[in-house]
Scaffold this active site. Structure first.
Site, PDB file in Angstrom:
ATOM      1  N   ALA A  10       0.817  -1.214   0.000  1.00  0.00           N
ATOM      2  CA  ALA A  10       0.000   0.000   0.000  1.00  0.00           C
ATOM      3  C   ALA A  10       0.850   1.264   0.000  1.00  0.00           C
ATOM      4  CB  ALA A  10      -0.922   0.004   1.212  1.00  0.00           C
ATOM      5  N   ARG A  15      10.164   7.761  -2.662  1.00  0.00           N
ATOM      6  CA  ARG A  15      11.511   7.916  -3.224  1.00  0.00           C
ATOM      7  C   ARG A  15      11.632   7.395  -4.662  1.00  0.00           C
ATOM      8  NH1 ARG A  15      16.188   5.769  -0.324  1.00  0.00           N
ATOM      9  NH2 ARG A  15      14.948   4.470   1.062  1.00  0.00           N
ATOM     10  N   GLU A 154      12.253  -0.891  16.328  1.00  0.00           N
ATOM     11  CA  GLU A 154      12.495  -0.077  15.139  1.00  0.00           C
ATOM     12  C   GLU A 154      13.663   0.863  15.398  1.00  0.00           C
ATOM     13  OE1 GLU A 154      10.961  -0.347  11.952  1.00  0.00           O
ATOM     14  OE2 GLU A 154      10.672  -2.190  13.075  1.00  0.00           O
ATOM     15  N   ASN A 169      15.486  -7.108  10.881  1.00  0.00           N
ATOM     16  CA  ASN A 169      14.185  -7.640  10.478  1.00  0.00           C
ATOM     17  C   ASN A 169      13.980  -7.457   8.979  1.00  0.00           C
ATOM     18  OD1 ASN A 169      11.464  -8.408  10.396  1.00  0.00           O
ATOM     19  ND2 ASN A 169      10.762  -6.327  10.887  1.00  0.00           N
ATOM     20  N   TYR A 369      -3.213  -6.128 -41.611  1.00  0.00           N
ATOM     21  CA  TYR A 369      -4.033  -5.141 -40.897  1.00  0.00           C
ATOM     22  C   TYR A 369      -4.612  -4.151 -41.891  1.00  0.00           C
ATOM     23  CZ  TYR A 369      -5.084  -1.751 -37.143  1.00  0.00           C
ATOM     24  OH  TYR A 369      -5.696  -0.906 -36.267  1.00  0.00           O
ATOM     25  N   SER A 387      10.581 -13.371 -53.609  1.00  0.00           N
ATOM     26  CA  SER A 387      11.046 -12.204 -52.857  1.00  0.00           C
ATOM     27  C   SER A 387      10.099 -11.031 -53.040  1.00  0.00           C
ATOM     28  CB  SER A 387      12.435 -11.787 -53.354  1.00  0.00           C
ATOM     29  OG  SER A 387      13.350 -12.791 -53.014  1.00  0.00           O
TER      30      SER A 387
HETATM   31  C1  UD1 Z   1       9.828  -2.299   7.981  1.00  0.00           C
HETATM   32  C2  UD1 Z   1       9.934  -2.911   9.366  1.00  0.00           C
HETATM   33  C3  UD1 Z   1      11.411  -3.003   9.765  1.00  0.00           C
HETATM   34  C4  UD1 Z   1      12.178  -3.803   8.739  1.00  0.00           C
HETATM   35  C5  UD1 Z   1      11.986  -3.217   7.346  1.00  0.00           C
HETATM   36  C6  UD1 Z   1      12.580  -4.128   6.326  1.00  0.00           C
HETATM   37  C7  UD1 Z   1       7.937  -2.297  10.623  1.00  0.00           C
HETATM   38  C8  UD1 Z   1       7.361  -1.373  11.630  1.00  0.00           C
HETATM   39  N1  UD1 Z   1       9.225  -2.089  10.310  1.00  0.00           N
HETATM   40  O1  UD1 Z   1      10.284  -0.978   8.060  1.00  0.00           O
HETATM   41  O2  UD1 Z   1      11.528  -3.622  11.031  1.00  0.00           O
HETATM   42  O3  UD1 Z   1      13.551  -3.840   9.064  1.00  0.00           O
HETATM   43  O4  UD1 Z   1      10.581  -3.074   7.049  1.00  0.00           O
HETATM   44  O5  UD1 Z   1      12.538  -3.534   5.054  1.00  0.00           O
HETATM   45  O6  UD1 Z   1       7.264  -3.188  10.153  1.00  0.00           O
HETATM   46  N2  UD1 Z   1       3.166  -0.808   3.999  1.00  0.00           N
HETATM   47  C9  UD1 Z   1       1.798  -0.807   3.825  1.00  0.00           C
HETATM   48  N3  UD1 Z   1       1.040  -0.005   4.592  1.00  0.00           N
HETATM   49  C10 UD1 Z   1       1.543   0.776   5.567  1.00  0.00           C
HETATM   50  C11 UD1 Z   1       2.942   0.767   5.759  1.00  0.00           C
HETATM   51  C12 UD1 Z   1       3.736  -0.027   4.971  1.00  0.00           C
HETATM   52  O7  UD1 Z   1       1.292  -1.506   2.951  1.00  0.00           O
HETATM   53  O8  UD1 Z   1       0.756   1.442   6.247  1.00  0.00           O
HETATM   54  C13 UD1 Z   1       3.998  -1.662   3.163  1.00  0.00           C
HETATM   55  C14 UD1 Z   1       4.903  -0.866   2.247  1.00  0.00           C
HETATM   56  O9  UD1 Z   1       4.292  -0.650   0.988  1.00  0.00           O
HETATM   57  C15 UD1 Z   1       6.105  -1.790   2.117  1.00  0.00           C
HETATM   58  C16 UD1 Z   1       6.131  -2.539   3.450  1.00  0.00           C
HETATM   59  O10 UD1 Z   1       4.844  -2.421   3.979  1.00  0.00           O
HETATM   60  O11 UD1 Z   1       5.937  -2.744   1.088  1.00  0.00           O
HETATM   61  C17 UD1 Z   1       7.172  -2.014   4.408  1.00  0.00           C
HETATM   62  O12 UD1 Z   1       6.868  -0.700   4.753  1.00  0.00           O
HETATM   63  P1  UD1 Z   1       7.989   0.374   5.014  1.00  0.00           P
HETATM   64  O13 UD1 Z   1       7.347   1.654   5.360  1.00  0.00           O
HETATM   65  O14 UD1 Z   1       8.971   0.387   3.908  1.00  0.00           O
HETATM   66  O15 UD1 Z   1       8.672  -0.229   6.323  1.00  0.00           O
HETATM   67  P2  UD1 Z   1      10.063   0.153   6.931  1.00  0.00           P
HETATM   68  O16 UD1 Z   1       9.949   1.436   7.649  1.00  0.00           O
HETATM   69  O17 UD1 Z   1      11.097   0.029   5.909  1.00  0.00           O
END
Ligand code: UD1
Ligand code: CA
Length: 450
Positions: A10, A15, A154, A169, A369, A387
């Site tokens: 989502a 970036r 985190e 993680n 076409y 040809s």
């Molecule tokens: C998350 C983890 C972190 C881990 C890292 C690995 C949490 C709180 N943190 O951090 O521990 O080391 O991933 O890459 O879980 N997403 C949603 N909805 C939301 C938020 C995120 O669908 O409300 C999806 C994003 O699209 C993405 C994934 O979840 O695919 C990870 O979200 P992101 O915000 O990148 O997490 P990080 O802060 O990187």
């Protein structure tokens, strides 16, 4: 045990600086989301739920075009990974079995890794996929207590001591489905980001007496994509692995670094791929076929003993039977070329069938076409197309039939017949000499004048 996948996608992916939702940016011709779904397929999930938000319509279309059974749920506000997983609760209500959470922007999780996580579930309530990071940066840190995972902290919320931990993680989590949603329901947002962290379920589970552990994988496997540069890096990583695999599978790549694969390219043992060949999605090349340099293939099937290129283009629906030859500057689309047929030079074959051992002369075009509709051309076995024949479809050339060079064929040519569709030649003796003399004299007069 039955397994359900929850794939998070989502996030906006700020970036990426893009109108396209992040998880739809392609690697090797398939959206990252599809790579995540393919990775998850290793556990033969009974249900797959994709959590979409930004660009949800596009994400839904992409997910369902890959697997029509996928359910998409919408997270309209991105309140954190825990909140995101929570959106799947209704879709998985009453599901008995494990749930595995994957990220749509983490495309390279290997089947073996997910299998190891499932195996570890036998002795633990929750299994988290972790990795030793070369540079732990902003990843969540896994706080261990002997063999048990005690909690995940985190980066933003971590103490200096916790930040020194290198075990990170990945985000991939496996747990019993009901347990997972029970734990998610208890997650709050009292933290540095004000988000509902999925990672908080570990601390909550431990406090409730549940067991959690970590399965480790290589950092490269959990590589996540957050920017165009990382997307390019992920593409490069995919390509270098695909080349390595092809070589191990017995494919000859004369210059591996110049060959580009799609996510689903299939190359048979002892096939030969010359330099600078690019595969789009859906290409299969069987054993012993040769793809010569600078060719582009997608959605096609090349059989044993066929030789394609150099400089050939096979588009979706190109079906080449055994021992066929498709040469330089030939494009083939939605057409079958039967065994032993040759299409060697400067030709377009679209919406057609070409019979066994037919020979298609240089510069032939199937005019398929009319500006509104596509029409079919049938060419019989052993036919000889002169040809520069224009085959104005719908049209058929029979078995063992011929067309004269430069013909525009608008009517069917029966078996064994010769089709001619061009003006008769007129020859005027001495005319060229006269014309040249006249022109030479004119040029001489002009040069004098200057
Ligand atoms: C998350 C983890 C972190 C881990 C890292 C690995 C949490 C709180 N943190 O951090 O521990 O080391 O991933 O890459 O879980 N997403 C949603 N909805 C939301 C938020 C995120 O669908 O409300 C999806 C994003 O699209 C993405 C994934 O979840 O695919 C990870 O979200 P992101 O915000 O990148 O997490 P990080 O802060 O990187
Ligand atoms: Ca991230």
């Amino acid at each position: 045990m039955a397994t359900a996948l929850i794939i998070l996608g989502a996030g906006m992916g700020t970036r990426m600086n893009s109108d396209l939702p992040k998880v739809l940016h392609p690697i090797a011709g398939a959206p990252m989301l599809v790579h995540a779904m393919k990775a998850g397929a290793a556990v033969t999930p009974e249900k797959t739920v994709v959590v979409a938000g930004h660009g949800a319509q596009m994400v839904t279309a992409a997910a369902q075009s890959w697997d029509s059974d996928v359910q998409v749920v919408i997270q309209s506000e991105q309140l954190g990974t825990g909140h995101a997983v929570g959106q799947a609760a209704d879709a998985l209500a009453g599901f008995e079995g494990d749930a595995i959470v994957l990220y749509g922007d983490t495309p390279f999780i290997r089947p073996e890794t997910l299998e190891a996580m499932i195996a570890a579930r036998a002795s633990h309530d929750i299994v988290v996929l972790g990795f030793e990071a070369a540079d732990p940066g902003r990843y969540g840190r896994l706080v261990m207590q002997a063999e048990q995972l005690d909690r995940i902290v985190e980066f933003k919320d971590a103490t200096d001591e916790e930040r020194a931990i290198r075990l990170c993680n990945s985000g991939v989590i496996a747990a019993d489905c009901k347990t997972l949603f029970d734990l998610i329901a208890k997650v709050g947002n009292d933290n540095a980001s004000g988000e509902y962290y999925l990672t908080d379920i570990i601390g909550i589970a431990r406090a409730a007496g549940l067991l959690a552990t970590v399965v480790q994988c290589d950092e490269a496997e959990t590589l996540g994509v957050n920017s165009r540069a990382e997307l390019a890096g992920a593409e490069a990583l995919f390509q270098s692995r695909a080349r390595q695999e092809a070589l191990e599978d017995g494919v000859t790549l004369t210059a591996p670094d110049t060959v580009y694969f799609a996510h689903d390219t299939v190359l048979g043992r002892d096939s030969v791929i010359e330099p600078h060949v690019v595969f789009g999605p859906g290409a299969t090349v069987e054993s012993g076929a040769t793809i010569r340099a600078f060719s582009h293939l997608e959605g096609c099937h090349v059989s044993r003993g066929a030789v394609v290129g150099p400089y050939a283009r096979l588009r979706p629906g190109a079906e080449l039977a055994e021992d066929t030859k498709v040469g330089n500057f030939v494009e083939i689309k939605n057409a079958t070329v039967a065994a032993g047929a040759k299409v060697n030079h400067l030709t377009y074959i679209g919406d057609a069938s070409i019979g066994e051992k037919a020979n298609i002369g240089a510069g032939t075009v199937t005019c398929n076409y009319d500006g509104f509709f596509k029409h079919k051309t049938n060419i019989g076995a052993g036919a000889f197309i002169g040809s520069s024949t224009m085959l104005v479809a719908p049209v058929s050339v029979g078995n063992g039939a011929m067309t004269g060079s430069g013909s525009v064929i608008t009517e069917d040519v029966p078996d064994g017949a010769l089709g001619l569709g061009r003006t008769r030649q007129v020859t005027k003796s001495g005319f060229a000499t006269k014309l040249f003399d006249m022109l030479r004299a004119k040029k001489a007069r002009q040069q004098k004048g200057h």
